[in-house]
Write a protein that holds these residues in place. Structure first.
Motif, PDB file in Angstrom:
ATOM      1  N   ALA A 142      -1.904   3.487   1.690  1.00  0.00           N
ATOM      2  CA  ALA A 142      -3.259   2.952   1.759  1.00  0.00           C
ATOM      3  C   ALA A 142      -3.174   1.720   2.649  1.00  0.00           C
ATOM      4  CB  ALA A 142      -3.780   2.592   0.376  1.00  0.00           C
ATOM      5  N   CYS A 148     -10.265   0.788   3.615  1.00  0.00           N
ATOM      6  CA  CYS A 148      -8.875   1.138   3.863  1.00  0.00           C
ATOM      7  C   CYS A 148      -8.780   2.551   4.425  1.00  0.00           C
ATOM      8  CB  CYS A 148      -8.030   1.006   2.598  1.00  0.00           C
ATOM      9  SG  CYS A 148      -8.239   2.323   1.410  1.00  0.00           S
ATOM     10  N   GLY A 193       0.798  -1.219   0.000  1.00  0.00           N
ATOM     11  CA  GLY A 193       0.000   0.000   0.000  1.00  0.00           C
ATOM     12  C   GLY A 193       0.827   1.264   0.000  1.00  0.00           C
ATOM     13  N   VAL A 224      -6.401   5.952   4.167  1.00  0.00           N
ATOM     14  CA  VAL A 224      -5.383   6.590   3.343  1.00  0.00           C
ATOM     15  C   VAL A 224      -4.664   7.619   4.206  1.00  0.00           C
ATOM     16  CG1 VAL A 224      -4.939   8.025   1.311  1.00  0.00           C
ATOM     17  CG2 VAL A 224      -6.666   6.217   1.213  1.00  0.00           C
TER      18      VAL A 224
END
Length: 94
Positions: A47, A54, A27, A56
């Motif tokens: 992420a 999720c 991520g 961020v």
């Protein structure tokens, strides 16, 4: 906008090139922005999986010599971008 395999964005100062970290399973979406003046800015972006969604995480950094007003403007632009990302993701069908 993608052009010849590279990403570009329009900023208040003009067109900037954005180069993302290679695709990875962690991520990590860190990227480097080359501003119209040629300044290179490293931007950490993650992420992080969280159940069915999720989180961020976007780190806004103050560049050397940046005024409070410039920093606030940058933070506002990032906030608007993240709000748009949320809207797109929440209205997209799985």
């Amino acid at each position: 906008m993608r052009e010849d395999g590279e990403w570009f964005v329009e900023t208040p100062e003009g067109r900037a090139r954005v180069t993302f970290a290679p695709r990875n399973e962690y991520g990590v979406l860190d990227h480097e922005v080359v501003t119209p003046s040629g300044e290179r800015v490293y931007v950490p972006l993650r992420a992080i999986a969280d159940g069915g969604g999720c989180e961020v995480v976007f780190t806004v950094r103050r560049s050397p010599g940046m005024t409070d007003a410039e920093f606030d403007r940058d933070a506002g632009l990032v906030s608007a971008d993240l709000a748009l990302l949320r809207k797109v993701l929440e209205t997209s069908s799985p």
